[in-house]
Design an enzyme around this catalytic site. Structure first.
Site: not given
Length: 511
Positions: A156, A186, A259
């Site tokens: 992402h 992901d 992230s």
């Protein structure tokens, strides 16, 4: 009691390969810890004197080891150079004239004034032209896993990237390309364009225990090189992010921008990749989730070797076995998964698995629940033959099944049919070349991020049935139909598409 000066550093060097070496003296204040424990114990005994414990009881607290590191500076010194900030340039769409309806001006579609209104009739109430396409930036984290410049991050973070740059801990910036992504877990693998010997870190060989210390290093809110500490709070978390959820839950502070960054153990090994947080406000509340190192290694290896992740496909719809179902089947324990439906023509159907079978094990490994079965099957490569242990009619039996490729994923025989001239942003393959697809047409096996196809909602696994009213069976059919429509002066191509939720028509612009 003090450790020898190089003991901790030498242990780290055996696991972490970095051109920068550092070692510091680490002290263990065990005497003070023990004294504190004795003092507290005496206070509790005098205040709460409840008499001797029963003979069968055990004082578990008294058995817990108390040797913990006084700090994490040595670990940070070794691993920090391998952690990078990931900067992504993404397209930001301004207002569009795509939906302008000329009938509101009393003009029919195709009117000679159409071009005039397309240019000048789209002004908003302030008399301003719609903003042209512009670019924005997004930021995340990542880390080197090899000296030649391979970087792991989240899907992402880079899924809509036009350009990708990474910034190292020493402030240097490098351009990078996306080698491949896996939306289902992901994860994404990047490669730095410029060659060189980069500092990198290794994955842990074992799974951390609940309560183990961990360190999160990353780029929260653009503040690169940030280190936070906490413990593993839980394992095997399913947060509904994807079909193969198996997250580590940690309480180290993780925020926006973390992230794709690594979670380390105290030996400097990567135990997970930070991916998500649970927060009502969007900030850290002590509940963060990381993809386990075991999963990351498998996915990254597949992307590096094949450009995509190949997953085994059994072809069954399953549901968990609860106490009631277990009792109805005659099972002693509520474990495994019951087959609710067998897909026609699937590997399971060919092998003889039936609706109502309870799957208890795969290749001799017990299956605890439906989610674990899905992960186990997906972990095998297509073409692999596995033994499925089923419970049917009150007894166990083993059924050999040769797994196929997960439907919608690109196969080795899939014929690339990307429509470059029209910039539709599609990679296509004949439906017959993709296992598990039972519809006639052309299968979408890839959608370019930010392309017209993605903007109109086309997804991997969709089946294109007709283009411009003509049936299509190959990518060449699609290209030919698009070319003919362009020669006719059409500004959009109408496609009939079969999706998981049903059939619909999609209009893609040709200009």
């Amino acid at each position: 009691m003090a450790m020898h000066e190089n003991d901790h550093s030498e242990a780290l060097k055996a696991r972490i390969k970095s051109p920068k070496r550092a070692s510091r003296r680490v002290s263990m204040l065990l005497g003070a810890v023990a004294l504190g424990a004795l003092s507290t114990g005496a206070l509790l005994q005098s205040t709460f004197d409840v008499g001797p414990a029963p003979a069968y009881a055990q004082n578990l607290s008294a058995q817990v080891p108390t040797a913990n590191p006084a700090g994490f500076a040595d670990v940070v010194d070794h691993v920090k150079p391998a952690v990078v900030s990931v900067r992504v340039k993404v397209a930001v769409e301004g207002a569009s004239a795509e939906g302008l309806d000329l009938r509101q001006f009393g003009l029919p579609e195709g009117s000679p004034f159409e071009r005039f209104f397309r240019r000048f009739g789209e002004e908003d109430q302030r008399g301003q032209r719609p903003a042209p396409r512009r670019f924005g930036e997004a930021q995340g984290s990542g880390f080197f896993i090899s000296a030649d410049g391979y970087v792991v991050t989240n899907n992402h973070v880079v899924e809509k990237a036009r350009e990708v740059e990474i910034q190292t801990d020493d402030g240097k910036t490098y351009s990078a390309k996306v080698v491949g992504t896996d939306p289902k877990t992901d994860l994404a693998l990047l490669k730095v364009d410029e060659g060189g010997k980069f500092p990198y870190v290794s994955f842990a060989s074992g799974t951390p225990r609940v309560g183990d210390w961990v360190l999160a290093v990353g780029n929260p809110f653009g503040l690169g090189g940030t280190v936070t500490a906490g413990i593993v709070s839980a394992r095997g978390r399913d947060i509904g992010a994807g079909p193969y959820d198996d997250f580590l839950q940690v309480d180290a502070a993780v925020n926006r921008g973390n992230s794709g960054g690594p979670t380390f153990n105290t030996s400097g090994e990567v135990v997970g990749v930070n991916t998500a947080i649970a927060s009502p406000s969007g900030g850290n509340v002590g509940i963060a989730f990381a993809i386990p190192a075991e999963t990351v290694q498998k996915v990254v290896a597949e992307i590096k070797d094949h450009g995509t992740v190949r997953r085994g496909y059994l072809g069954v719809q399953i549901q968990p076995i609860n106490e009631g179902i277990a009792e109805g089947l005659g099972l002693k324990e509520a474990k495994g998964a019951i087959v609710a439906r067998v897909e026609d023509g699937s590997p399971a159907a060919k092998a003889g698995i039936k609706s109502g079978d309870a799957i208890l094990a795969v290749d001799g490994q017990e299956v605890k629940n439906a989610r674990e079965l899905a992960r186990d099957i997906a972990g095998f490569a297509p073409g692999r033959t596995v033994d499925i242990t089923v419970w049917r009619g009150g007894k166990k039996s083993d059924i050999s099944v040769t797994l196929a490729t997960m439907p919608g994923e690109k196969t080795a025989s899939a014929e690339s049919g990307e429509e470059q001239a029209g910039r539709l942003g599609l990679s296509l393959a004949p439906s017959g070349s993709v296992d598990g697809v039972d519809k006639d047409g052309v299968v979408v096996v890839g959608v370019e991020p930010g392309s017209p196809a993605e903007e109109r909602g086309l997804r991997t696994g969709d089946v294109i049935v007709t283009v411009g009213g003509k049936k299509v069976e190959t990518p060449q059919d699609v290209r030919q139909a698009v070319t003919e429509l362009r020669k006719e002066g059409r500004k959009a191509v109408l496609m009939q598409v079969e999706t998981a939720s049903g059939a619909r028509f999609v209009a893609l612009p040709l200009a």
